[in-house]
Design an enzyme around this catalytic site. Structure first.
Site, PDB file in Angstrom:
ATOM      1  N   TRP A   7       0.840  -1.205   0.000  1.00 52.71           N
ATOM      2  CA  TRP A   7       0.000   0.000   0.000  1.00 52.71           C
ATOM      3  C   TRP A   7       0.876   1.256   0.000  1.00 52.71           C
ATOM      4  O   TRP A   7       2.025   1.226   0.453  1.00 52.71           O
ATOM      5  CB  TRP A   7      -0.944   0.007   1.220  1.00 52.71           C
TER       6      TRP A   7
ATOM      7  N   GLU B 107       7.894   8.845  13.597  1.00 50.61           N
ATOM      8  CA  GLU B 107       8.052   8.188  12.292  1.00 50.61           C
ATOM      9  C   GLU B 107       8.855   9.069  11.333  1.00 50.61           C
ATOM     10  O   GLU B 107       9.641   8.559  10.524  1.00 50.61           O
ATOM     11  CB  GLU B 107       6.678   7.890  11.665  1.00 50.61           C
TER      12      GLU B 107
ATOM     13  N   GLU C  75       9.100   1.914   6.126  1.00 52.54           N
ATOM     14  CA  GLU C  75       8.817   2.804   7.258  1.00 52.54           C
ATOM     15  C   GLU C  75       8.495   4.230   6.804  1.00 52.54           C
ATOM     16  O   GLU C  75       7.672   4.907   7.410  1.00 52.54           O
ATOM     17  CB  GLU C  75      10.027   2.838   8.204  1.00 52.54           C
TER      18      GLU C  75
ATOM     19  N   HIS D 175       4.997   5.572   6.692  1.00 53.80           N
ATOM     20  CA  HIS D 175       4.202   5.801   7.898  1.00 53.80           C
ATOM     21  C   HIS D 175       4.103   7.284   8.249  1.00 53.80           C
ATOM     22  O   HIS D 175       3.013   7.825   8.452  1.00 53.80           O
ATOM     23  CB  HIS D 175       4.776   5.024   9.096  1.00 53.80           C
TER      24      HIS D 175
ATOM     25  N   GLU E 209       9.586  -2.112  17.454  1.00 54.97           N
ATOM     26  CA  GLU E 209       8.614  -2.409  16.397  1.00 54.97           C
ATOM     27  C   GLU E 209       7.306  -2.920  17.010  1.00 54.97           C
ATOM     28  O   GLU E 209       6.225  -2.568  16.561  1.00 54.97           O
ATOM     29  CB  GLU E 209       9.161  -3.448  15.405  1.00 54.97           C
TER      30      GLU E 209
ATOM     31  N   THR F   8       5.511   0.060  18.628  1.00 52.39           N
ATOM     32  CA  THR F   8       4.794   0.909  17.673  1.00 52.39           C
ATOM     33  C   THR F   8       3.576   0.176  17.103  1.00 52.39           C
ATOM     34  O   THR F   8       2.556   0.800  16.832  1.00 52.39           O
ATOM     35  CB  THR F   8       5.708   1.388  16.514  1.00 52.39           C
TER      36      THR F   8
ATOM     37  N   ASP G 117       2.268  -3.158   9.253  1.00 51.66           N
ATOM     38  CA  ASP G 117       3.681  -3.096   8.827  1.00 51.66           C
ATOM     39  C   ASP G 117       4.596  -3.325  10.027  1.00 51.66           C
ATOM     40  O   ASP G 117       5.568  -4.077   9.962  1.00 51.66           O
ATOM     41  CB  ASP G 117       4.027  -1.698   8.266  1.00 51.66           C
ATOM     42  N   GLU G 118       4.280  -2.653  11.133  1.00 49.33           N
ATOM     43  CA  GLU G 118       5.143  -2.748  12.327  1.00 49.33           C
ATOM     44  C   GLU G 118       5.207  -4.205  12.806  1.00 49.33           C
ATOM     45  O   GLU G 118       6.244  -4.670  13.256  1.00 49.33           O
ATOM     46  CB  GLU G 118       4.635  -1.848  13.466  1.00 49.33           C
TER      47      GLU G 118
ATOM     48  N   HIS H 217       7.628  -6.099  10.730  1.00 53.83           N
ATOM     49  CA  HIS H 217       9.007  -5.709  11.072  1.00 53.83           C
ATOM     50  C   HIS H 217       9.441  -6.332  12.402  1.00 53.83           C
ATOM     51  O   HIS H 217      10.569  -6.793  12.557  1.00 53.83           O
ATOM     52  CB  HIS H 217       9.126  -4.182  11.155  1.00 53.83           C
TER      53      HIS H 217
HETATM   54 FE   LIG Z   1       8.614   0.450  12.731  1.00 54.81          FE
HETATM   55 FE   LIG Z   2       6.757   2.953  11.551  1.00 54.35          FE
END
Ligand SMILES: [Fe+2]
Ligand SMILES: [Fe+2]
Length: 334
Positions: free
Chosen positions: A33, A76, A116, A119, A169, A172, A201-202, A205
């Site tokens: 995305w 971020e 990242e 974000h 990670e 967040t 996403d976090e 990660h």
């Molecule tokens: Fe992150």
């Molecule tokens: Fe992030």
């Protein structure tokens, strides 16, 4: 062999797995995305209507909420600091190899950074469109944060750095997810979706970094245990700890932001403790054998730490007063 050399050796040994980690835990540019997928499309007729909708829905969100969202966004946006920090870690090499290929670890850092970067981009655009915050003050805070840089107590040690990134990670992931839930509860659909998708996403990660540590444990258990112990003993310093408002010093802003986050239940001391428990469990430190005496002691400390921290946390009261930030003006209060 000197300790650093063993670390380098281990990093080199794992190198062959890093491409696999990239495939498993990151998503190619064409498939992932992008911020504009979640924001009003201003090339289209209906874009301005969506902006109006964002602004209307935003009126439902309270002061602490904005403070937390701003601090999350600024954190971020200081990505240049994190990328340059990780690029300096032992075993991560920016130089291309003789065959023109990237060093696998630096490729990881670059691809992770690429993900990242979306974000801060997403949240920044949202906050700008919401009309609820003082963007200029926020922009100054971001610039300060990048100017100030940070020291997270890891040195150039890959073991400590990967403990740090595993931890942050997941932290967040939790905070973005909770902010998203609050937004959704107050009828802010678009914002709720943004935060939720960022949290996703976090999570990927987090899963990658904890895998790096797990792999290092297989190669160098005692040293990995000592590095984990060292990071937890001095406590994980979140990047937001270095935030400041224009004209103010560092530290004060973080405390006030952290109080807001605790009041909202977005990220609390108990979350910190839960993260530690999860890492202890995932790395199965209780089952680890053949540790040096020192590493055994470190393991004991880590096993007992969650309970010890819980007893302390139970005694700490969170201030109820909302601190007035320059980021969110009084007329932004509902
Ligand atoms: Fe992150
Ligand atoms: Fe992030």
């Amino acid at each position: 062999m000197a300790l650093e050399n063993i670390r380098l050796e281990v990093m080199k040994t794992i190198e062959s797995k890093v491409d696999g980690f990239i495939d498993e835990y990151l998503i190619p540019v064409d498939d992932i995305w992008q911020p504009t997928d979640l924001l009003p499309n201003l090339q289209g007729e209906e874009g301005l209507e969506h902006v109006k909708q964002i602004r209307e829905e935003a009126k439902e969100l309270g002061y602490d909420f904005w403070v937390v969202l701003v601090a999350d966004m600024v954190t971020e946006e200081a990505l240049p600091t994190y990328e340059s920090w990780l690029m300096d870690v032992e075993g991560v090499d920016q130089q291309r190899r003789a065959d023109g290929e990237q060093n696998p670890w630096s490729k990881w850092v670059r691809h992770w950074t690429g993900e990242e970067n979306r974000h801060g981009d997403t949240l920044n655009k949202y906050l700008y469109l919401s009309g609820r915050v003082n963007m200029r003050e926020i922009e100054k805070t971001t610039q300060h944060l990048i100017n100030d840089g940070f020291d997270i107590g890891t040195g150039r040690d890959p073991y400590k750095n990967f403990v740090y990134t595993s931890f942050q990670e997941l932290a967040t992931n939790i905070s973005h997810k909770r902010v998203g839930q609050l937004a959704k509860k107050k009828g802010n659909k678009m914002l709720g979706k943004m935060c939720n998708i960022i949290a996703g996403d976090e999570m990927r990660h987090y899963m990658a970094y904890r895998e790096f540590v797990k792999t290092i444990f297989e190669h160098d258990p005692s040293e990995m245990m000592l590095a984990f112990h060292d990071m937890m003993k001095k406590k994980i310093v979140m990047p937001a700890q270095f935030l400041r408002e224009s004209g103010e010093g560092i530290a004060q802003a973080f405390e006030n932001f952290s109080n807001a986050a605790q009041r909202l239940g977005v990220y609390t001391t108990y979350d910190y403790i839960e993260i530690l428990k999860k890492l202890n469990a995932y790395w199965e430190i209780d089952k680890m054998r053949a540790l040096t005496d020192e590493a055994e002691k470190a393991r004991d400390y880590l096993m007992k730490l969650p309970d010890r921290m819980t007893r302390v946390a139970d005694r700490i009261a969170i201030p109820k007063d909302e601190y007035q930030f320059k980021w969110v003006e009084p007329n932004g209060i509902i």
